[in-house]
Each structure stands twice: as C-alpha cells, then as structure tokens.
Scaffold this motif. Structure first.
Motif, PDB file in Angstrom:
ATOM      1  N   GLY A 115       5.225  -7.937 -26.027  1.00 52.39           N
ATOM      2  CA  GLY A 115       4.510  -9.140 -25.592  1.00 52.39           C
ATOM      3  C   GLY A 115       3.667  -8.979 -24.345  1.00 52.39           C
ATOM      4  N   ILE A 116       3.476  -7.739 -23.888  1.00 48.55           N
ATOM      5  CA  ILE A 116       2.657  -7.509 -22.697  1.00 48.55           C
ATOM      6  C   ILE A 116       1.175  -7.595 -23.060  1.00 48.55           C
ATOM      7  N   ALA A 117       0.410  -8.290 -22.222  1.00 44.47           N
ATOM      8  CA  ALA A 117      -1.040  -8.384 -22.420  1.00 44.47           C
ATOM      9  C   ALA A 117      -1.667  -7.088 -21.921  1.00 44.47           C
ATOM     10  N   VAL A 118      -1.631  -6.059 -22.748  1.00 47.57           N
ATOM     11  CA  VAL A 118      -2.018  -4.707 -22.337  1.00 47.57           C
ATOM     12  C   VAL A 118      -3.448  -4.664 -21.824  1.00 47.57           C
ATOM     13  N   ASP A 119      -4.384  -5.261 -22.549  1.00 44.59           N
ATOM     14  CA  ASP A 119      -5.785  -5.210 -22.129  1.00 44.59           C
ATOM     15  C   ASP A 119      -5.983  -5.856 -20.762  1.00 44.59           C
ATOM     16  N   ARG A 120      -5.337  -6.992 -20.551  1.00 45.03           N
ATOM     17  CA  ARG A 120      -5.479  -7.681 -19.267  1.00 45.03           C
ATOM     18  C   ARG A 120      -4.926  -6.832 -18.124  1.00 45.03           C
ATOM     19  N   VAL A 121      -3.763  -6.206 -18.346  1.00 46.20           N
ATOM     20  CA  VAL A 121      -3.153  -5.381 -17.304  1.00 46.20           C
ATOM     21  C   VAL A 121      -4.043  -4.179 -16.981  1.00 46.20           C
ATOM     22  N   LYS A 122      -4.644  -3.566 -18.007  1.00 51.13           N
ATOM     23  CA  LYS A 122      -5.539  -2.435 -17.773  1.00 51.13           C
ATOM     24  C   LYS A 122      -6.743  -2.848 -16.925  1.00 51.13           C
ATOM     25  N   ILE A 123      -7.327  -3.980 -17.252  1.00 53.72           N
ATOM     26  CA  ILE A 123      -8.478  -4.454 -16.482  1.00 53.72           C
ATOM     27  C   ILE A 123      -8.064  -4.739 -15.042  1.00 53.72           C
ATOM     28  N   GLN A 124      -6.889  -5.345 -14.873  1.00 57.95           N
ATOM     29  CA  GLN A 124      -6.414  -5.678 -13.532  1.00 57.95           C
ATOM     30  C   GLN A 124      -6.178  -4.434 -12.684  1.00 57.95           C
ATOM     31  N   VAL A 125      -5.594  -3.383 -13.280  1.00 58.25           N
ATOM     32  CA  VAL A 125      -5.292  -2.198 -12.476  1.00 58.25           C
ATOM     33  C   VAL A 125      -6.572  -1.457 -12.104  1.00 58.25           C
ATOM     34  N   TYR A 126      -7.555  -1.452 -12.984  1.00 59.83           N
ATOM     35  CA  TYR A 126      -8.842  -0.845 -12.629  1.00 59.83           C
ATOM     36  C   TYR A 126      -9.565  -1.670 -11.571  1.00 59.83           C
ATOM     37  N   ALA A 127      -9.460  -2.995 -11.665  1.00 61.62           N
ATOM     38  CA  ALA A 127     -10.066  -3.851 -10.645  1.00 61.62           C
ATOM     39  C   ALA A 127      -9.418  -3.606  -9.287  1.00 61.62           C
ATOM     40  N   LEU A 128      -8.087  -3.429  -9.285  1.00 56.14           N
ATOM     41  CA  LEU A 128      -7.386  -3.137  -8.033  1.00 56.14           C
ATOM     42  C   LEU A 128      -7.844  -1.809  -7.449  1.00 56.14           C
ATOM     43  N   LEU A 129      -7.995  -0.795  -8.304  1.00 55.33           N
ATOM     44  CA  LEU A 129      -8.493   0.489  -7.807  1.00 55.33           C
ATOM     45  C   LEU A 129      -9.914   0.339  -7.265  1.00 55.33           C
ATOM     46  N   GLY A 130     -10.751  -0.461  -7.937  1.00 56.91           N
ATOM     47  CA  GLY A 130     -12.099  -0.712  -7.427  1.00 56.91           C
ATOM     48  C   GLY A 130     -12.071  -1.371  -6.058  1.00 56.91           C
ATOM     49  N   PHE A 131     -11.165  -2.333  -5.880  1.00 56.51           N
ATOM     50  CA  PHE A 131     -11.005  -2.997  -4.581  1.00 56.51           C
ATOM     51  C   PHE A 131     -10.613  -1.984  -3.510  1.00 56.51           C
ATOM     52  N   LEU A 132      -9.679  -1.099  -3.837  1.00 50.30           N
ATOM     53  CA  LEU A 132      -9.235  -0.105  -2.858  1.00 50.30           C
ATOM     54  C   LEU A 132     -10.314   0.951  -2.598  1.00 50.30           C
ATOM     55  N   ALA A 133     -11.116   1.266  -3.621  1.00 47.51           N
ATOM     56  CA  ALA A 133     -12.248   2.177  -3.403  1.00 47.51           C
ATOM     57  C   ALA A 133     -13.255   1.547  -2.448  1.00 47.51           C
ATOM     58  N   ALA A 134     -13.467   0.242  -2.588  1.00 51.36           N
ATOM     59  CA  ALA A 134     -14.362  -0.461  -1.665  1.00 51.36           C
ATOM     60  C   ALA A 134     -13.777  -0.496  -0.261  1.00 51.36           C
ATOM     61  N   THR A 135     -12.456  -0.625  -0.170  1.00 54.19           N
ATOM     62  CA  THR A 135     -11.798  -0.527   1.132  1.00 54.19           C
ATOM     63  C   THR A 135     -12.042   0.846   1.739  1.00 54.19           C
ATOM     64  N   GLY A 136     -11.972   1.875   0.887  1.00 51.73           N
ATOM     65  CA  GLY A 136     -12.298   3.221   1.344  1.00 51.73           C
ATOM     66  C   GLY A 136     -13.741   3.324   1.821  1.00 51.73           C
ATOM     67  N   ALA A 137     -14.649   2.600   1.166  1.00 55.80           N
ATOM     68  CA  ALA A 137     -16.056   2.592   1.585  1.00 55.80           C
ATOM     69  C   ALA A 137     -16.205   1.964   2.968  1.00 55.80           C
ATOM     70  N   LEU A 138     -15.477   0.888   3.212  1.00 57.67           N
ATOM     71  CA  LEU A 138     -15.511   0.259   4.542  1.00 57.67           C
ATOM     72  C   LEU A 138     -15.038   1.247   5.603  1.00 57.67           C
ATOM     73  N   ILE A 139     -13.974   1.976   5.288  1.00 59.62           N
ATOM     74  CA  ILE A 139     -13.437   2.954   6.231  1.00 59.62           C
ATOM     75  C   ILE A 139     -14.423   4.097   6.440  1.00 59.62           C
ATOM     76  N   TYR A 140     -15.061   4.529   5.356  1.00 55.72           N
ATOM     77  CA  TYR A 140     -16.051   5.604   5.436  1.00 55.72           C
ATOM     78  C   TYR A 140     -17.207   5.204   6.358  1.00 55.72           C
ATOM     79  N   VAL A 141     -17.754   4.014   6.140  1.00 54.67           N
ATOM     80  CA  VAL A 141     -18.866   3.541   6.967  1.00 54.67           C
ATOM     81  C   VAL A 141     -18.407   3.359   8.409  1.00 54.67           C
ATOM     82  N   ALA A 142     -17.183   2.872   8.592  1.00 56.36           N
ATOM     83  CA  ALA A 142     -16.661   2.685   9.942  1.00 56.36           C
ATOM     84  C   ALA A 142     -16.563   4.013  10.686  1.00 56.36           C
ATOM     85  N   ARG A 143     -16.205   5.066   9.961  1.00 59.02           N
ATOM     86  CA  ARG A 143     -16.015   6.379  10.599  1.00 59.02           C
ATOM     87  C   ARG A 143     -17.344   7.079  10.876  1.00 59.02           C
ATOM     88  N   LEU A 144     -18.260   7.075   9.914  1.00 61.68           N
ATOM     89  CA  LEU A 144     -19.487   7.870  10.029  1.00 61.68           C
ATOM     90  C   LEU A 144     -20.725   7.057  10.397  1.00 61.68           C
TER      91      LEU A 144
END
Length: 326
Positions: A211-240
């Motif tokens: 009964g797990i909504a597999v497609d929804r969970v996959k989209i959510q985990v990729y969205a979370l990784l995208g959010f964290l990649a953007a956080t990494g971008a903020l850190i990158y710009v802050a450093r350089l």
C-alpha cells in the motif's frame, strides 16, 4: 506482504553496516596518520578547520544521496542541480534581490529540479541512472546558456557566515551538518517516509502491494535531494563568492562514493547516514592530504573512482551476481 516483513532485513543487517563503518573509521585513522607524518601542516587547527569548511556542501548532498540510494535509485545529475541553483543565487545578487529572497529562490530552483528528476523516474519509468544522466546534460546546457561560458564573479559576502562564521565557539558548518543529518536521521528512523524508502529499496513490488505510494515517495526523495543540492549551492557561493562554468562537475561522483564507501548498497534497501558522513571525511581527508604532500589534484578523482570500483566489485561478489535492474 506486510510492510514490517519488507523492512525487517534492514535491521538484521545493522551489524554488517557497523562493520563497514568501523573499517572505514580505521582507514581514516591509518591514512590520516600517514598524512600527519608526511606533512607537518595536516593536523594543524587551521588546516582541519579549512577542511571542515570545504566539506560542508559535499556532506549535505551526501545525506540526500543516502536517502535516494536507500530507495534503490541514484542521481548523477546532482552537480547540475547545484550548478543551476548557484546560477540563480548569483543572478539574484546581480539583480539586487534581498538576501532572504535569494536564499528562497535558490532552494526553490533546486527543489524543482529534483522534483523533475523524481517525476521522470517515477512517472515516465525511466531507469534512475539514465534519467538523471539525461537531466544532467539538460542542466549543464542551462548553465552555459545562462552564463554564456563566463564566470559570475565579484558576489557580495552576504552568505559568507554560512562557512566562515562561528557560533558559541564552533564553526557554523558543524551546525549545518548536524542539522541536516539530524533531520535525515529522524526521517529514516522515526517517520513513515524512511520506512517507505527502505521498503521500496528492498523490494519495490512488495512495497506497492503493502500500500505504499511508491511513485510519490520517489518524487519526494528526489525533491529532498534537490533541496539539499541547492543548500550546497548556497554554501558554495558563500565560500567562493562566484559561480564557475565547471561548478559541480565532480560532486556527484564524490557523493555517491561517500555513500557507497559508508556501507550503502547500490541495489537499495541499505544505507547509513553515519557511514556516509565518514565517507565524506575520508574523501576530503584524501583530497586535502594529497595537496599537502604535493600530489597533483588530478589524482584525487583517480583515487576516489578507484575506491568506488573496488567497493562496488566487492559488493557484487558478495551478493553473487550483477546488480538488479532499476
């Protein structure tokens, strides 16, 4: 099949994870000892602090990559997500936007791109490595179209406290890493989202039957990784304080290597946030040590790629066959 039956093997393998983490920790101590003997600067406070500040973007992204790999997927486009997010952050400064708006803009762009990755994988049923390889080229094309092959440079130091600041006597990056890994740990161990990731990575068909909504969970985990990649971008710009044309070209390899070295199974269903963090420490220690002893930076990628091949080969032999198709 009940959900508890699907995820039970994850807990029975914790001892195995611990063994991988102990081995990795021992390798960190041994190789760290070698670099400490080879260079008098390796164990200095300044060098250790600099290494920490240079590690935070990789550490943040590796946390998200751990969740994606646990789900049985992978994302080789994360460097492109970081790059495009950094572009919008840089342009935001050039457009004179307020700092809070720039931060939200960068995070929104990264989350949106991650969502696109998830939708391609979940809804279009494209294998994760193919889907994210394709989007990586799209994101890199956007990079060159927007900045025209030139750097975005001379950005203000508004975000600099993210990497150079101190709070209560400790570097701010420590708080960032602790916050990200704390939230990801809670998601994995104390939230249905984490149980669903393990279930999908262990057996996607059984997860659907449970009964797990597999497609929804996959989209959510990729969205979370995208959010964290953007956080990494903020850190990158802050450093350089600039955005280079070759930004993010190696971070996907480094993040995947850190997660796999830390004990994650590329097939899914197994992963360790502590192991991933140790993997980040291991990679950054090697990069820093090689520079200090005068070895060309070109060898960094060779060493990391070689380690990844060795670990994946060992895992494949241990599981007695090729990786399962995604």
């Amino acid at each position: 099949m009940a959900l508890t039956e699907t995820v039970t093997p994850v807990w029975t393998q914790r001892l195995l994870h611990a063994k991988r983490e102990v081995v990795l920790l021992a390798a960190i101590v041994l190789i760290g000892g070698f670099f400490a003997v080879s260079s008098p600067y390796f164990l200095t406070l300044d060098n250790l602090t600099t290494t920490l500040r240079n590690s935070v973007d990789l550490a943040v992204i590796s946390a998200g990559m751990t969740l994606v790999i646990i789900s049985g997927a992978i994302d080789v486009s994360v460097g492109g997500v970081l790059a495009v997010s950094a572009i919008f952050i840089g342009r935001g400064f050039q457009w004179g936007l307020p700092a809070p708006v720039i931060v939200l803009l960068g995070l929104a762009v990264g989350t949106a791109l991650g969502t696109v990755n998830g939708a391609v994988v979940a809804k279009a049923k494209v294998p994760p490595i193919i889907a994210t390889l394709g989007t990586m080229y799209v994101f890199l094309a956007v990079l060159f179209l927007v900045i025209g092959g030139e750097w975005i440079s001379g950005l203000p130091d508004t975000l600099s406290p993210l990497v150079s600041g101190n709070l209560l006597g400790l570097p701010v990056p420590l708080y960032l890493i602790a916050g990200v890994y704390g939230v990801c740990y809670l998601l994995l161990r104390h939230h249905a989202f984490g149980r669903h990731l393990y279930a999908i990575g262990s057996n996607e068909n059984s997860a659907r039957l449970a009964g797990i909504a597999v497609d929804r969970v996959k989209i959510q985990v990729y969205a979370l990784l995208g959010f964290l990649a953007a956080t990494g971008a903020l850190i990158y710009v802050a450093r350089l304080r600039n955005v280079e044309v070759n930004i993010g070209t190696t971070i996907a390899l480094e993040a995947i290597a850190a997660v796999i070295l830390g004990g994650a199974n590329i097939r899914g269903g197994v992963g360790s946030l502590l192991g991933a963090l140790l993997g980040v420490l291991f990679i950054k220690m090697i990069q820093n040590g090689l520079v200090l002893i005068g070895v060309s930076s070109l060898w960094e990628t060779v060493v990391i790629g070689g380690l990844l091949i060795v670990v994946l080969t060992a895992d494949a032999l241990k599981h007695g066959g090729p990786q399962r198709a995604q």
